[in-house]
Design a protein around this motif. Structure first.
Motif, short mmCIF file in Angstrom:
data_model
loop_
_atom_site.label_atom_id
_atom_site.label_comp_id
_atom_site.label_asym_id
_atom_site.label_seq_id
_atom_site.Cartn_x
_atom_site.Cartn_y
_atom_site.Cartn_z
N ASN A 136 0.82 -1.22 0.00
CA ASN A 136 0.00 0.00 0.00
C ASN A 136 0.84 1.26 0.00
O ASN A 136 0.47 2.27 -0.59
CB ASN A 136 -0.90 0.06 1.24
CG ASN A 136 -1.70 -1.19 1.46
OD1 ASN A 136 -1.20 -2.29 1.30
ND2 ASN A 136 -2.96 -1.01 1.83
N THR A 137 1.97 1.21 0.67
CA THR A 137 2.74 2.43 0.91
C THR A 137 3.69 2.77 -0.23
O THR A 137 4.45 3.74 -0.12
CB THR A 137 3.56 2.26 2.21
OG1 THR A 137 4.51 1.19 2.03
CG2 THR A 137 2.66 1.93 3.38
N ASP A 156 -5.92 -1.90 6.74
CA ASP A 156 -5.89 -3.08 5.87
C ASP A 156 -4.70 -2.94 4.91
O ASP A 156 -4.50 -1.87 4.31
CB ASP A 156 -7.19 -3.21 5.07
CG ASP A 156 -8.40 -3.32 5.98
OD1 ASP A 156 -8.50 -4.34 6.69
OD2 ASP A 156 -9.23 -2.39 6.00
N TYR A 157 -3.98 -4.03 4.72
CA TYR A 157 -2.74 -3.95 3.94
C TYR A 157 -2.55 -5.19 3.08
O TYR A 157 -3.09 -6.26 3.37
CB TYR A 157 -1.52 -3.80 4.86
CG TYR A 157 -1.60 -2.62 5.79
CD1 TYR A 157 -1.21 -1.36 5.38
CD2 TYR A 157 -2.06 -2.79 7.10
CE1 TYR A 157 -1.29 -0.27 6.25
CE2 TYR A 157 -2.14 -1.71 7.97
CZ TYR A 157 -1.76 -0.46 7.54
OH TYR A 157 -1.84 0.62 8.40
N PHE A 158 -1.76 -5.00 2.03
CA PHE A 158 -1.23 -6.09 1.23
C PHE A 158 0.28 -6.10 1.42
O PHE A 158 0.93 -5.06 1.32
CB PHE A 158 -1.56 -5.93 -0.25
CG PHE A 158 -2.89 -6.48 -0.65
CD1 PHE A 158 -3.14 -7.85 -0.57
CD2 PHE A 158 -3.89 -5.65 -1.13
CE1 PHE A 158 -4.37 -8.37 -0.95
CE2 PHE A 158 -5.11 -6.16 -1.51
CZ PHE A 158 -5.37 -7.51 -1.42
N LEU A 159 0.84 -7.29 1.67
CA LEU A 159 2.28 -7.45 1.79
C LEU A 159 2.74 -8.53 0.82
O LEU A 159 2.04 -9.53 0.60
CB LEU A 159 2.69 -7.82 3.21
CG LEU A 159 2.53 -6.76 4.30
CD1 LEU A 159 1.11 -6.76 4.88
CD2 LEU A 159 3.53 -6.98 5.43
N ASP A 171 -0.21 -2.00 -8.98
CA ASP A 171 -1.06 -0.98 -8.36
C ASP A 171 -1.71 -1.55 -7.12
O ASP A 171 -2.00 -2.75 -7.04
CB ASP A 171 -2.13 -0.52 -9.35
CG ASP A 171 -2.84 0.75 -8.88
OD1 ASP A 171 -2.27 1.45 -8.02
OD2 ASP A 171 -3.94 1.04 -9.37
N VAL A 172 -1.92 -0.69 -6.13
CA VAL A 172 -2.69 -1.01 -4.93
C VAL A 172 -3.53 0.21 -4.58
O VAL A 172 -2.98 1.31 -4.44
CB VAL A 172 -1.79 -1.38 -3.72
CG1 VAL A 172 -2.65 -1.74 -2.52
CG2 VAL A 172 -0.85 -2.52 -4.06
N LYS A 173 -4.82 0.03 -4.48
CA LYS A 173 -5.67 1.18 -4.15
C LYS A 173 -6.94 0.71 -3.47
O LYS A 173 -7.30 -0.48 -3.52
CB LYS A 173 -6.00 1.98 -5.40
CG LYS A 173 -6.93 1.30 -6.37
CD LYS A 173 -7.27 2.21 -7.53
CE LYS A 173 -8.23 1.54 -8.51
NZ LYS A 173 -8.58 2.44 -9.62
N VAL A 174 -7.61 1.66 -2.86
CA VAL A 174 -8.87 1.40 -2.17
C VAL A 174 -10.02 1.82 -3.08
O VAL A 174 -9.96 2.88 -3.71
CB VAL A 174 -8.92 2.17 -0.84
CG1 VAL A 174 -10.30 2.04 -0.20
CG2 VAL A 174 -7.84 1.66 0.10
N THR A 175 -11.03 0.98 -3.16
CA THR A 175 -12.25 1.34 -3.87
C THR A 175 -13.20 1.98 -2.88
O THR A 175 -13.74 1.30 -2.00
CB THR A 175 -12.90 0.10 -4.51
OG1 THR A 175 -11.98 -0.51 -5.41
CG2 THR A 175 -14.16 0.48 -5.25
#
Length: 262
Positions: free
Chosen positions: A98-99, A121-124, A135-139
């Protein structure tokens, strides 16, 4: 919960986890992280890892002390539970995906309740595989859960699929374009026409002699050659272009549409 995907060429471990909330006891938090660490240590070093879940911690926007694992594009301030998540990432060389992508605030906040907005909430993924994350983003939608926002990560993996190399089949080779191929084709036509009528199309083609001296291929006439021929017809020379009046007269003479009507 852990799901293993084995394609034969690669193995991916997809892990979903839920960390204890901030108001839980320290013993519960330690049990969770110890169990999580034990599970990660049991994975093979060449396996792809994707961890997605509610870690109930704020890693914050500041990446100081965790530059390799934190991309500096988080949200808010770091707290103790977020530091525990970063310690786990450092221990197993994981990146908090995410970061690493600059987003507007609505695409960073994963939890919203009233006036409270946080990122928990995170993806690692393995740090060496971070380049595969596009890409990583919030809907920002409440269709799934009224408080949590859907977090999406785009991951591009090489599953071992290779584009097939196009090969020319034997029947597609234009043998008649080759010297020996032409001879073989001629012999084949002769052998197939021995029992046919003398006036058949095949035998007529075999006896045909086009004659003439024209070489094979397109005529080698350049555009400039055609220009010189046209100028010769109207008795024009390149130096005539320096005299505008004379050149205009030549052009009018050459173009029937511009000739003076008499």
């Amino acid at each position: 919960m852990s799901l293993k995907i084995d394609t034969g060429d690669i193995t991916m471990q997809v892990i979903s986890c839920y960390a204890p909330q901030t108001n839980c006891s320290e013993a519960d938090k330690e049990d969770f992280w110890e169990s999580h660490d034990a599970h990660l240590r049991a994975l093979g070093p060449k396996e792809y890892i994707v961890i997605g879940g509610d870690l109930n911690g704020h890693v914050g926007r500041d990446k100081n002390g965790y530059e390799r694992f934190h991309g500096g594009q988080g949200y808010g301030s770091r707290n103790e539970d977020g530091e525990s998540a970063l310690d786990c990432a450092e221990m197993h060389d994981l990146a908090v995906a995410n970061t690493f992508f600059e987003k507007k605030l609505s695409h960073l906040v994963t939890y919203s309740s009233g006036r409270r907005e946080t990122q928990i909430d995170y993806f690692l993924t393995r740090r060496q595989h971070l380049k595969l994350v596009t890409d990583v983003k919030v809907t920002p939608s409440t269709n799934i859960c009224p408080q949590h926002r859907l977090l999406v990560m785009d991951l591009k993996l090489d599953l071992g699929q290779r584009r097939q190399v196009r090969t020319t089949n034997e029947e597609k080779i234009k043998w008649w374009r080759m010297a020996k191929g032409r001879r073989d084709l001629t012999e084949a036509l002769r052998s197939t026409t021995t029992a046919t009528d003398d006036n058949s199309v095949a035998k007529t083609a075999m006896r045909l002699d086009p004659g003439g001296q024209r070489p094979r291929g397109r005529p080698k006439k350049r555009w400039m050659d055609r220009i010189k021929e046209d100028m010769k017809i109207v008795n024009a020379a390149p130096e005539d272009a320096l005299d505008r009046a004379k050149w205009r007269q030549i052009c009018r003479k050459a173009d029937p549409a511009k000739r003076d009507k008499r």
